[in-house]
Motif scaffolding. Structure first.
Motif, mmCIF file in Angstrom:
data_model
loop_
_atom_site.group_PDB
_atom_site.id
_atom_site.type_symbol
_atom_site.label_atom_id
_atom_site.label_comp_id
_atom_site.label_asym_id
_atom_site.label_seq_id
_atom_site.Cartn_x
_atom_site.Cartn_y
_atom_site.Cartn_z
ATOM 1 N N UNK A 1 0.922 -1.079 0.048
ATOM 2 C CA UNK A 1 -0.002 -0.098 -0.057
ATOM 3 C C UNK A 1 0.911 1.293 0.060
ATOM 4 N N UNK A 2 0.191 2.244 -0.544
ATOM 5 C CA UNK A 2 0.947 3.517 -0.563
ATOM 6 C C UNK A 2 -0.251 4.610 -0.090
ATOM 7 N N UNK A 3 0.165 5.557 0.937
ATOM 8 C CA UNK A 3 -0.852 6.435 1.201
ATOM 9 C C UNK A 3 -0.387 7.667 0.249
ATOM 10 N N UNK A 4 -1.527 8.728 0.150
ATOM 11 C CA UNK A 4 -1.499 9.810 -0.551
ATOM 12 C C UNK A 4 -0.476 10.825 -0.017
ATOM 13 N N UNK A 5 -0.669 11.057 1.649
ATOM 14 C CA UNK A 5 -0.058 11.661 2.277
ATOM 15 C C UNK A 5 0.739 11.062 3.383
#
Lengths: 114, 141
Positions: free
Chosen positions: B137-141
């Motif tokens: 996963x990768x978070x936007x912020x």
């Protein structure tokens, strides 16, 4: 099938290899072939201009580790310039920047390698 | 009447053919742009996806000729699952690479998992003898 090409020139004792295309196993092997041929001719200082290789994978970069190893045997050096940020980050994660140098421009690279 | 909230998904099946990992990165770039992720995060996702996909290509000894990649947008988080149908692997048996050892070894490769873990926010591996799924996963912020 990816297109990968190299153009080689020299500036004094420094061999500059400009790559274009995906630096994967095929690209890495092409770069190493050029380096080893020049090393056989006595060259020890190499710069890679990666401006047109903005995508790499770890297999291609592993071949650069092999080149660094062979250059260490002859007191040679490898440097790079015009790296995309993700390529520089990849080199940092894999530790290449401990044993080779990232420069911000060709001018800085030529000065740093001399 | 309230509208049912739909989780946006993109499903991709790619053949195990050299360089086909770049087809996956084209999709991740579009998804990242849709989510408004920075160029830096988008590039990190692409690099991690390249590594996860070539691992699936090279190490799974897959019975299937394909690798499946699912992109799921969960709010501000992009989840990517890369699934192969190969023999599976034991992550605890994978050595953490370091440059000093690699410089002295004939085996220079083996950096994929390390790169994926460094570049993504979370990474999980689920592996059985029927295949492996890497969820990252990768978070936007």
């Amino acid at each position: 099938m990816s297109d990968f090409n190299t153009e080689t020139r020299t500036e004094g004792d420094i061999v500059i290899i400009k790559t274009s295309g995906y630096l994967n196993n095929v690209g890495g092997e092409q770069v190493s072939e050029v380096c080893y041929k020049e090393m056989d001719a006595g060259k020890k200082l190499f710069l890679l201009d990666l401006e047109d290789s903005k995508v790499v994978n770890s297999i291609g970069v592993s071949i650069l580790i092999e080149i660094i190893e062979k250059l260490q045997d002859v007191d040679g050096r490898l440097g790079y310039y015009n790296l995309a940020p993700i390529v520089e980050k990849t080199f940092n994660i894999m530790g290449l920047t401990k044993y080779s140098t990232v420069f911000q421009s060709e001018e800085e690279a030529l000065e740093g390698m001399s | 009447m309230s509208a049912k909230k739909i989780t946006p998904k993109v499903e991709l099946t790619i053949p195990i053919i050299p360089d086909m990992e770049l087809a996956a990165t084209k999709t991740s770039e579009v998804v990242a742009k849709h989510m408004g992720l920075s160029e830096e995060k988008s590039a990190e996702i692409s690099m991690a996806l390249i590594e996860a996909t070539i691992n699936a290509f090279e190490h799974s000894e897959s019975k299937s000729a394909n690798v499946e990649i699912h992109f799921v947008i969960q709010g501000d988080t992009l989840e990517i699952k890369v699934t192969d149908h190969g023999k599976g692997f034991d992550k605890s048996q994978v050595a953490i690479p370091n440059i000093e050892e690699k410089l002295e070894s004939d085996h220079k490769r083996g950096w994929g998992l390390q790169l994926i873990q460094e570049l993504m926010d979370t990474v999980e591996f689920a592996s059985t003898e029927d295949g492996t799924t890497v969820t990252m996963t990768k978070k936007k912020i």
